[in-house]
Design a protein around this motif. Structure first.
Motif, mmCIF file in Angstrom:
data_model
loop_
_atom_site.group_PDB
_atom_site.id
_atom_site.type_symbol
_atom_site.label_atom_id
_atom_site.label_comp_id
_atom_site.label_asym_id
_atom_site.label_seq_id
_atom_site.Cartn_x
_atom_site.Cartn_y
_atom_site.Cartn_z
ATOM 1 N N LYS A 1 2.558 -6.426 -23.213
ATOM 2 C CA LYS A 1 3.613 -5.677 -21.119
ATOM 3 C C LYS A 1 5.207 -6.101 -22.066
ATOM 4 O O LYS A 1 6.282 -5.354 -21.539
ATOM 5 C CB LYS A 1 3.641 -7.250 -20.623
ATOM 6 C CG LYS A 1 3.940 -7.180 -19.106
ATOM 7 C CD LYS A 1 4.078 -8.634 -18.377
ATOM 8 C CE LYS A 1 4.833 -8.239 -17.236
ATOM 9 N NZ LYS A 1 4.612 -9.694 -17.164
ATOM 10 N N VAL A 2 5.090 -7.265 -23.188
ATOM 11 C CA VAL A 2 6.302 -6.900 -23.154
ATOM 12 C C VAL A 2 7.032 -5.850 -24.409
ATOM 13 O O VAL A 2 8.123 -5.553 -24.094
ATOM 14 C CB VAL A 2 6.448 -7.878 -23.960
ATOM 15 C CG1 VAL A 2 8.430 -8.514 -25.285
ATOM 16 C CG2 VAL A 2 6.278 -9.837 -23.331
ATOM 17 N N HIS B 1 6.340 -2.440 -23.739
ATOM 18 C CA HIS B 1 6.280 -1.741 -23.079
ATOM 19 C C HIS B 1 7.367 -1.887 -21.611
ATOM 20 O O HIS B 1 7.911 -1.066 -21.866
ATOM 21 C CB HIS B 1 5.172 -1.427 -21.920
ATOM 22 C CG HIS B 1 3.726 -0.636 -22.312
ATOM 23 N ND1 HIS B 1 2.658 -1.108 -21.910
ATOM 24 C CD2 HIS B 1 3.582 -0.144 -23.871
ATOM 25 C CE1 HIS B 1 1.445 -0.495 -22.649
ATOM 26 N NE2 HIS B 1 1.980 0.436 -23.007
ATOM 27 N N GLU B 2 7.931 -3.118 -21.606
ATOM 28 C CA GLU B 2 9.008 -3.115 -20.360
ATOM 29 C C GLU B 2 10.780 -3.621 -21.683
ATOM 30 O O GLU B 2 11.401 -2.150 -21.602
ATOM 31 C CB GLU B 2 9.364 -4.575 -21.100
ATOM 32 C CG GLU B 2 10.222 -5.359 -19.646
ATOM 33 C CD GLU B 2 9.797 -6.449 -19.111
ATOM 34 O OE1 GLU B 2 10.853 -7.858 -19.312
ATOM 35 O OE2 GLU B 2 8.962 -7.206 -18.944
ATOM 36 N N TYR B 3 10.085 -3.756 -23.218
ATOM 37 C CA TYR B 3 11.615 -2.707 -24.493
ATOM 38 C C TYR B 3 11.450 -1.669 -25.063
ATOM 39 O O TYR B 3 12.245 -1.903 -25.259
ATOM 40 C CB TYR B 3 11.296 -3.777 -24.829
ATOM 41 C CG TYR B 3 12.023 -5.024 -24.494
ATOM 42 C CD1 TYR B 3 13.595 -5.453 -23.714
ATOM 43 C CD2 TYR B 3 11.081 -6.468 -23.815
ATOM 44 C CE1 TYR B 3 14.255 -6.532 -23.512
ATOM 45 C CE2 TYR B 3 11.890 -7.487 -23.006
ATOM 46 C CZ TYR B 3 12.896 -7.485 -23.004
ATOM 47 O OH TYR B 3 13.373 -9.067 -22.361
#
Length: 140
Positions: free
Chosen positions: A16-17, A19-21
């Motif tokens: 998740k992190v 993909h977010e960044y």
């Protein structure tokens, strides 16, 4: 080392992190630590085909040979050859105390092997294109 691959829940947070960044995740299709979470990767996530590093079974005198043979046997695709480069000096010895595997002497051997004329020639002769994580990130 590989703690975030230990459970699908931890890996999910990691993913998740990433993909977010818009960060690539260190992953490979051929290595055991990644197998249990490989299916959680999203379509379009870059996944290298293979990852390699010498194990304890490679004698210290055989490191350049290991890398030359590895380079000669590379298949088309993206392969990560990960190295831990350092000099076997007082500073490295202090940082890596009690770590015979991947310790200061190990890292010095990798430095010597990777900078050896034999390995450099194998890279050139086998038309290996060296890339880093910046190039992988561009695929995101």
């Amino acid at each position: 080392m590989h703690a975030l691959y230990a459970t699908p829940e931890l890996f999910g947070v990691f993913l998740k992190v990433a993909h977010e960044y818009k960060l690539p995740i260190r992953m490979a299709r051929n290595d055991q630590p990644f197998q249990s979470v490989l299916s959680l990767m999203a379509p379009g996530d870059p996944v290298p085909d293979a990852i390699y590093s010498p194990g304890a079974d490679v004698p210290p005198s055989g490191w350049s040979d290991y890398y030359v043979k590895l380079i000669k046997s590379l298949q088309p695709g993206v392969t990560e050859v990960f190295v831990h480069l350092a000099h076997d000096d007082v500073e490295s010895q202090a940082i890596m105390a009690d770590h015979p595997d991947w310790g200061a002497a190990w890292r010095q051997r990798e430095f010597a092997a990777m900078s050896s004329p034999e390995v450099r020639k194998a890279i050139e002769d086998n038309h290996v294109i060296l890339i880093g994580w910046r190039e992988v990130k561009k695929l995101l």
